[in-house]
Motif scaffolding. Structure first.
Motif: not given
Length: 521
Positions: A323-327, A483-484, A487-491
């Motif tokens: 997703e990040a790469t695509e964005h 993204q950070d 990522a923190e939310k998903q963590g």
């Protein structure tokens, strides 16, 4: 020392072991009695060549001989029979349990067993016994009602805590069942429901005991008898017993202990075992095996959890990365398109402005050149006129002063025409030079201003690139911050998920250990 002198039971008797008033010589060895009885049977010809009718029971098929009993239909009378291998091939029928047959042979006394026996040499089928026909009719009725179908059979609970046992009190079957259950699980609760297992009243008493066990709400119900002859097992073929077991809501186990002939109770019970000793392994798991199963299940759960968690983390990381790469790719493509469009618009605007400025400067240069050229032409014409006048001044002076004005007036037009013609010819002859001078002038102007133009263009491009780079850096920093945060939310979500699963697993383990602990208590 008795009637026999060698290998006699009396030979092992010591006088000190008997009472004083009992003489050892007066004792009769058991082998003497059985030998005497055997002799009486051999000398008793009453049943020789006579056919004896009865139902086949206790049928035992051996590789060489056949053993069975002839039983009476309404009493417990029984006569043991044997068909020796030499006579077996001469029989006209294939023997089956409960057949009504007529047998002829020699009536003897089996000394080793202590019972009379008929050595059969001829056998004829009379028909099916009334009892056998009644049992077959009951089997068909139960089949039609679906009580013999495997689909209705219940499974035994994995870890029952209360076991009901329907059997005769103090029997070997009771002891075998208790010992086999205790060996599997010492803490199991065993409840005995006493009943008679033979005689006319046995069927109703067995059915009542099954009903009492149902009322007591035991986890598993075992109905047992420690084997016996076919006649002894007949109560377990009776309809009250069979129906009480077939309709029981509690899972049932039949342990009648008779493998050669399956009574109807074996067909309606949920589980059948061959002997009472096998009840423990059929009803309950061994405690050590259960612990091993718990350990293995826990290991499987942990391994499955690790695999699922690892796979989930990998899938999540891959999804975030994609997703990040695509964005970022999409943003850079958009930024590149905007940059190209802005660059083209800026260059177009600059070229248009430069073209306008060059055109304006060229027009000014041409105007200035035209003006300077006109001035030069007029000066050259004036000088030419002055030179011509100077050359003809003497001739003019020699002409009469009267004729000069007239000539002048007369030739003014000619002079003006000649002047114009001369000027036009001069301009035409010098047109190429004028154009070349104009181009040279423009080239010199462009060369003199080329550095300034390039400098202004580079400054504008650098300024535009600096502004675009700043915008790109700001956008990249914003995306990285998002993204950070993601990522923190998903963590946090993963940790919460892992924590929930661990809590569930721990609760499951605690519940299982508690069940095991309560079972042992």
């Amino acid at each position: 020392m008795g009637l026999l002198s060698n290998n006699s039971t009396v030979d092992d008797v010591e006088p000190t072991e008997l009472p004083d008033d009992l003489d050892v010589d007066a004792l009769i060895p058991v082998e003497d009695v059985t030998t005497e009885i055997c002799g009486l049977f051999k000398g008793y010809p009453k049943f020789d060549n006579e056919y004896i009718i009865g139902e086949i029971g206790d049928l035992s098929t051996q590789p060489d001989h056949l053993y069975f009993s002839l039983t009476a239909a309404r009493t417990d009378s029984k006569l043991k029979c044997v068909v020796w291998e030499s006579k077996r091939g001469q029989l006209d029928i294939e023997m089956e349990q409960s057949m009504l047959v007529a047998a002829k042979g020699d009536l003897t006394f089996f000394e080793a067993g202590g019972y009379p026996s008929l050595e059969v040499d001829d056998l004829h089928l009379v028909g099916e016994s009334a009892y056998w026909r009644r049992i077959q009719q009951l089997r068909r009725t139960l089949t039609d009602e679906g009580l013999l179908a495997d689909e209705r059979k219940q499974s035994i609970p994995t870890l029952p805590t209360t076991i009901g046992v329907v059997t005769a009190a103090g029997s070997d079957a009771e002891q075998d069942i208790i010992e086999s259950l205790r060996s599997q699980h010492p803490g199991v609760d065993i409840r005995l429901f006493e009943t008679t297992v033979k005689g006319d009243s046995a069927p109703s008493e067995i059915a009542d005991a099954v009903s009492a066990a149902e009322t007591a709400e035991v986890d598993v119900l075992v109905i047992s008898r420690g084997g016996g002859s076919d006649d002894a097992l007949r109560p377990f073929n009776e309809e009250p017993v069979v129906r009480s077991v077939a309709t029981a809501e509690t899972p049932t186990v039949a342990a009648i202990g008779h493998d050669a002939d399956e009574p109807l109770i074996d067909e309606v019970a949920d589980v059948r075992v061959q002997t009472p000793t096998a009840v423990g392994s059929a009803v309950m798991l061994d405690a050590e095996t259960y612990r091993e199963d718990i350990t293995e299940s826990r290991q499987h759960i942990q391994a499955a959890y690790n695999r699922r968690t690892t796979q989930w983390l990998a899938d999540t990381d891959a999804a975030i990365h994609d997703e990040a790469t695509e964005h970022i790719t999409e943003w850079f493509e958009t930024a590149r398109d905007d940059l190209s469009t802005g660059y083209r618009d800026h260059i177009g605007s600059w070229l248009a402005a430069s073209r306008t400025a060059i055109s304006s400067d060229a027009e000014q240069l041409v105007g200035q050149w035209t003006t300077s050229t006109k001035t030069a032409v007029e000066g050259a014409a004036h000088q030419l006129m002055q030179s011509w006048l100077h050359e003809h001044r003497r001739a003019i002076r020699d002409v009469s002063s009267d004729t000069v004005p007239r000539w002048t007036r007369r030739h003014r037009r000619d002079i003006q025409s000649a002047y114009r013609d001369h000027t036009e010819r001069w301009v035409q002859s010098n047109e190429q030079a004028i154009r070349s001078a104009t181009r040279d002038q423009c080239d010199r102007w462009l060369r003199s201003h080329r550095r300034a133009i390039r400098s202004n263009y580079r400054q504008l491009t650098k300024r535009w690139l600096t502004d675009s780079r700043t915008a790109i850096d700001n956008e990249t920093a914003r995306i990285e911050r998002e993204q950070d945060i993601q990522a923190e939310k998903q963590g946090l979500e993963r940790r919460n998920y892992v924590l929930i699963v661990l809590v569930l697993v721990l609760l499951l383990i605690v519940a299982v250990l508690l069940a095991v602990f309560l079972g042992f208590i």
